[in-house]
Design an enzyme around this catalytic site. Structure first.
Site, PDB file in Angstrom:
ATOM      1  N   CYS A 241       0.660  -1.442  -0.431  1.00 63.05           N
ATOM      2  CA  CYS A 241      -0.024  -0.236  -0.136  1.00 63.05           C
ATOM      3  C   CYS A 241       1.087   1.292   0.465  1.00 63.05           C
ATOM      4  CB  CYS A 241      -0.935  -0.191   1.028  1.00 63.05           C
ATOM      5  SG  CYS A 241       0.100  -0.023   2.814  1.00 63.05           S
ATOM      6  N   GLY A 242       0.310   2.532   0.470  1.00 60.65           N
ATOM      7  CA  GLY A 242       0.871   3.687   0.462  1.00 60.65           C
ATOM      8  C   GLY A 242       2.637   3.738   1.730  1.00 60.65           C
TER       9      GLY A 242
END
Length: 285
Positions: A241-242
């Protein structure tokens, strides 16, 4: 699924067990940098009775410049012990109901050898919607002894994922929104390039829960979200993800589908997307 295998517990279950001596509740709420009020301030304003705040940024490797990377087993044990948790306790995690950090904290507990950990389905949102009691202020736990042992199989490094771009042994699934994954929107962290790991698939984490109730979607809908994105559920998977937090939502959903041999890319896009980092891809998967 029974309570023994399903990582989720219901508000009804927690309300019935909230007074149990060996049950410990942690508020693992989290927000992206710059979003106010801070999660800790939200916790101080209202939290489940007896809940202690689990700070994802604090329980991390402070020598690493990347955000909230996994700490050493020794540090995790010390930090969690200071939250009043022992190896004999059942840990129930929740967040605000937007499904961000409770799954990350859950995966950390599993990665450090504590299997008796659950997540409150719907989080604080569902709890409050049902009119259940909350408290304000800080809960000061009595420190306990927690011994952690790290299972490296549950986590992946950038070097492992660089090798995987060539071998394609593991599917990489990215939990970010499609416009970030495809490189059409800027990243929230300054200096980070836009795009995704070559070969990755995209399952935005917010597809996996009902925004109205905060509850995770039924198993058939979870399965459909992955297969629609081109994920093979019978082949090895790494979530990303981020910054390694919302990836846990994918990990949790897969776990609920019976796929437990999975790993999480801890550095995620905040590592891969740095200037001068590995090759990136843009556009749809």
């Amino acid at each position: 699924m029974t309570i023994a295998t399903d990582p989720l517990v219901s508000t009804e279950w927690l309300a019935a067990h909230i007074g149990d001596a060996n049950l410990k509740i942690l508020d693992a709420s989290f927000k992206l940098p710059g979003v106010l009020p801070l999660p800790k301030d939200d916790y101080l304003a209202a939290h489940l009775p007896g809940a202690v705040f689990f700070d994802v940024d604090a329980v991390s490797d402070h020598s690493n410049p990347l955000p909230h990377m996994f700490p050493s087993a020794e540090q995790f044990g010390r930090d969690v012990g200071n939250l009043g948790i022992s190896n004999a306790d059942t840990v129930v995690l929740y967040d605000a109901g937007g499904w961000v950090a409770a799954p990350r904290a859950w995966w950390m507990f599993l990665s450090y050898g504590h299997s008796n950990v659950r997540i409150l389905n719907g989080g604080l949102k569902k709890w409050r919607t049902e009119g259940r009691a909350t408290e304000s202020g800080e809960v000061k736990p009595k420190p306990a002894t927690f011994t952690a042992s790290y299972d490296a199989n549950r986590v992946r490094s950038m070097q492992q994922l660089i090798a995987n771009v060539e071998s394609r042994k593991e599917q990489v699934i990215d939990a970010r929104a499609a416009d970030r994954f495809e490189g059409r929107a800027p990243e929230p962290r300054p200096g980070i390039r836009s795009g995704h790991i070559p070969g990755a698939r995209n399952v935005p984490y917010n597809l996996l829960f009902d925004a109205a109730t905060g509850e995770m979607k039924p198993l058939d809908e979870l399965r459909a979200a992955f297969t629609k994105a081109g994920v093979k559920l019978d082949a090895p998977i790494v979530t990303s993800c981020g910054s390694g937090v919302s990836a846990g939502v994918l990990t949790l959903a897969l776990y609920r589908l019976g796929i437990t041999e999975i790993a999480l890319y801890d550095g995620s896009w905040s590592e891969w997307g740095q200037a001068g980092g590995p090759a990136i891809a843009t556009g749809p998967a």
